[in-house]
Design an enzyme around this catalytic site. Structure first.
Site, PDB file in Angstrom:
ATOM      1  N   SER A 156       0.911 -30.548 -11.479  1.00 41.09           N
ATOM      2  CA  SER A 156       1.534 -29.790 -12.560  1.00 41.09           C
ATOM      3  C   SER A 156       2.896 -30.370 -12.931  1.00 41.09           C
ATOM      4  O   SER A 156       2.980 -31.479 -13.432  1.00 41.09           O
ATOM      5  CB  SER A 156       1.627 -28.316 -12.161  1.00 41.09           C
ATOM      6  OG  SER A 156       2.043 -27.523 -13.238  1.00 41.09           O
ATOM      7  N   ASP A 184      -0.507 -26.966 -18.603  1.00 38.90           N
ATOM      8  CA  ASP A 184      -0.699 -25.522 -18.478  1.00 38.90           C
ATOM      9  C   ASP A 184       0.579 -24.761 -18.839  1.00 38.90           C
ATOM     10  O   ASP A 184       0.527 -23.577 -19.179  1.00 38.90           O
ATOM     11  CB  ASP A 184      -1.224 -25.123 -17.095  1.00 38.90           C
ATOM     12  CG  ASP A 184      -0.277 -25.424 -15.946  1.00 38.90           C
ATOM     13  OD1 ASP A 184       0.737 -26.112 -16.160  1.00 38.90           O
ATOM     14  OD2 ASP A 184      -0.568 -24.976 -14.816  1.00 38.90           O
ATOM     15  N   ASP A 222       0.414 -31.356 -16.694  1.00 39.84           N
ATOM     16  CA  ASP A 222      -1.017 -31.084 -16.861  1.00 39.84           C
ATOM     17  C   ASP A 222      -1.308 -30.136 -18.006  1.00 39.84           C
ATOM     18  O   ASP A 222      -2.444 -29.729 -18.209  1.00 39.84           O
ATOM     19  CB  ASP A 222      -1.617 -30.550 -15.563  1.00 39.84           C
ATOM     20  CG  ASP A 222      -1.087 -29.169 -15.181  1.00 39.84           C
ATOM     21  OD1 ASP A 222       0.050 -28.827 -15.572  1.00 39.84           O
ATOM     22  OD2 ASP A 222      -1.801 -28.440 -14.467  1.00 39.84           O
ATOM     23  N   ASP A 280       4.312 -29.519 -19.539  1.00 43.31           N
ATOM     24  CA  ASP A 280       4.468 -30.183 -18.253  1.00 43.31           C
ATOM     25  C   ASP A 280       3.356 -31.213 -18.076  1.00 43.31           C
ATOM     26  O   ASP A 280       2.624 -31.523 -19.015  1.00 43.31           O
ATOM     27  CB  ASP A 280       4.469 -29.160 -17.116  1.00 43.31           C
ATOM     28  CG  ASP A 280       3.173 -28.358 -17.050  1.00 43.31           C
ATOM     29  OD1 ASP A 280       2.416 -28.356 -18.039  1.00 43.31           O
ATOM     30  OD2 ASP A 280       2.918 -27.729 -16.006  1.00 43.31           O
TER      31      ASP A 280
END
Length: 458
Positions: A100, A245, A243, A241
Site C-alpha cells: 500500500s 486504495d 496500490d 498511494d
C-alpha cells in the site's frame, strides 16, 4: 509470530514478508479454499495480483507455488490496483501482493474472498495454517495456473457506477498524481472515459517511487499542490498511494482537503440519495464528528468499528437490520453499492462527477471543520500492550468528565463535541493520538505527554 495487522500482512520484504512466508501463505490459502469453497459458494480458484514494487515478482511466484502445490487453480492477474484485484475476486478468492503506502523496501499480502477482505476469523485460520507448516497435497492433486486481466472490465464498471451519481464530466480538468503506483493504470483512464481532461503526474509504474513517497500527504504532494494552484482553470487535484486504495483530494487553491471532510461529503451524498429506511454509514473511531453531523442532517446514522475492519462493520450493521450505504475511514472508502472493497479509483470517479455538478466549495460548505490533529508517538511493537494497559487506566483518571470507550483503544468524548483517541498502530511502531477540539493543541499536547510516559515505563 502475529502475521496480520490492520490491513493484511505487511513489512520489510527481506525480514518479514519474504518468499518463504509468501509460499506458506499461498499454501494456507489453498487449504482455506479447498476447505470452504463448497460451503461459501465460491469457485476453487485464487486470483493473484501485485503492485509495482520490485519485490512483487518473487513474492507472486512464491504465492503461486504455494497455492498450486496446495491444490487450487491460480489466475495470475499481473500488476493491478488493489481494488481491481478485489473486483476480480468476486465469486472466488484473491490475494494482492502490496504494501500500500509503505516505503519501497516493504511488501505485503492482502487476502480477499468474493470481493471482501478476510475477516479476523479467516485471518486466524491462515495464521494457524502457516504456523502448522502444511505439506503439499498429493502430486496428482496439484493445481495449475493461467493468466487473466480484469482491468478493462473493472475500469468500465467504475465509470458506469460513477455515472449513476451525475452527468459525464464534459471537459472538467482533473490532475491525478498517481505516485508511480497502480493508479496510473486506472484513474486517468476512467476519468478520461467519463469526459474529463486529465493531467497525470508521476503516471508511470515504478516500484522505487521516484516521483514522491508512496504515502500521499501534504508533505509529499508539493508538486501536485503547486500544479493545481497555478492552473488557470478551476481544477480538481487527486492523489493516490501505491496500490490505489487511498485517495487524497486537493482543492483549486492547491490545499489538501481534510480527509474527514471528504468522508463527510461522500457520506451525506450516499445517505441523501439512498432508497433506504435505515441508511447507515460505517466509519472508525478516529474519524471526525463532522461525519456524524452531515449523516444525521441527511437522515441517516453512523456506526463505528475498529480501524481496518470496515468490512466487519458493514456485516455487523447489516446483520442488525441497517442498510449500509457507505463506509469509510480516513483516505479509504467502500462504495457499498459498487462492491465491498476499499476503492480509491471509484472514489476519484464519484467525487469528480459530484464536483463537476456542484463544485467542491459548495460540497464542503455545510461541513463544520473543527481543528483536528493526529500525532504518532514512537513505540516498539513489544511495548504496545503494556503502554495501552497503562493508558487505559491513566487517561480516564486524567479526564474524569469524559465518556470513555476502550473497545478500539482509548477514546475520550467530551460534552462540547471534542474527543481524543489513543490506539496502537497495527502496521508501524507507533501509538497514534487523534483529537478534534477547538483547543486541539492543548489537548493533544497533554495526551501525547501521557503516552510518551506510558511507553517509557514499559
Amino acid at each position: 509470530m502475529e502475521l496480520f495487522g490492520t490491513a493484511g500482512i505487511r513489512g520489510d520484504a527481506r525480514k518479514r514478508v519474504t518468499p518463504d512466508l509468501a509460499l506458506s501463505v499461498g499454501r494456507a490459502m489453498a487449504h482455506e479454499i479447498r476447505d470452504r469453497s463448497e460451503s461459501d459458494g465460491t469457485r476453487d480458484e485464487l486470483v493473484v495480483a501485485r503492485d509495482g514494487r520490485t519485490t512483487g515478482t518473487a513474492l507472486v511466484a512464491a504465492v503461486e507455488a504455494g497455492a498450486t502445490s496446495g491444490g487450487v487453480q491460480v489466475r495470475r492477474a499481473g500488476q493491478q490496483p488493489t481494488p481491481t484485484l478485489a473486483f476480480a475476486s468476486r465469486g472466488r478468492y484473491g490475494l494482492q501482493v502490496t504494501a500500500s503506502h509503505n516505503p519501497p523496501t516493504d511488501n505485503g499480502l492482502k487476502l480477499f474472498v468474493d470481493g471482501s477482505e478476510f475477516d479476523g476469523d479467516a485471518e486466524g485460520r491462515i495464521e494457524a495454517s502457516v504456523a502448522e507448516g502444511l505439506d503439499p497435497v498429493r502430486w496428482n492433486e496439484w493445481g495449475d495456473s493461467s493468466s487473466v486481466d480484469p482491468l478493462p472490465a473493472y475500469r468500465d464498471a467504475v465509470g458506469e457506477f460513477a455515472l449513476g451519481h451525475g452527468d459525464p464530466l464534459a471537459g472538467q480538468t482533473v490532475v491525478v498524481d498517481c505516485g508511480n503506483g497502480m493508479a496510473a493504470r486506472a484513474t486517468p483512464q476512467v476519468l478520461r472515459a467519463l469526459g474529463a481532461r486529465v493531467v497525470a503526474l508521476n503516471g508511470n509504474v515504478d516500484g522505487h517511487f521516484p516521483g514522491r513517497p508512496s504515502k500521499p500527504t501534504p508533505e509529499t504532494l508539493g508538486d501536485l499542490m503547486a500544479f493545481v494552484a497555478d492552473a488557470d482553470d478551476d481544477v480538481l487535484g487527486i492523489a493516490h498511494d501505491g496500490d490505489a486504495d487511498r485517495i487524497v483530494v486537493v482543492d483549486a487553491a492547491g490545499e489538501v482537503v481534510h480527509e474527514d471532510t471528504i468522508l463527510a461529503v461522500l457520506s451525506e451524498h450516499y445517505v441523501r440519495t439512498a432508497d433506504a429506511v435505515d441508511p447507515v454509514v460505517v466509519t472508525t473511531p478516529n474519524a471526525s464528528g463532522r461525519i456524524d453531523d452531515r449523516v444525521e442532517a441527511a437522515g441517516g446514522r453512523v456506526e463505528r468499528v475498529k480501524l481496518g475492519s470496515l468490512h466487519e462493520g458493514i456485516a455487523s450493521a447489516r446483520a442488525a437490520g441497517g442498510d449500509v450505504v457507505f463506509a469509510g475511514e480516513p483516505w479509504k472508502h467502500v462504495h457499498t453499492a459498487f462492491g465491498p472493497w476499499i476503492d480509491g479509483v471509484a472514489s476519484a470517479a464519484v467525487l469528480s462527477v459530484l464536483v463537476a455538478d456542484r463544485g467542491l466549495a459548495a460540497l464542503r460548505e455545510p461541513v463544520t471543520e473543527r481543528p483536528y490533529r493526529k500525532v504518532s508517538v514512537d513505540c516498539p511493537d513489544e511495548a504496545k500492550t503494556g503502554a495501552m494497559a497503562t493508558l487505559g487506566a491513566t487517561l480516564p483518571e486524567a479526564y474524569p468528565e469524559a465518556a470513555v470507550e476502550t473497545e478500539y483503544g482509548v477514546r475520550l468524548a467530551f460534552d462540547d463535541g471534542s474527543w481524543v483517541l489513543v490506539r496502537p498502530s497495527g502496521t508501524e511502531p507507533y501509538v497514534r493520538v487523534y483529537a478534534e477540539s477547538e483547543d486541539v493543541d492543548s489537548l493533544v499536547g497533554d495526551v501525547v505527554g501521557r503516552v510518551e510516559r506510558a511507553v517509557a515505563e514499559v
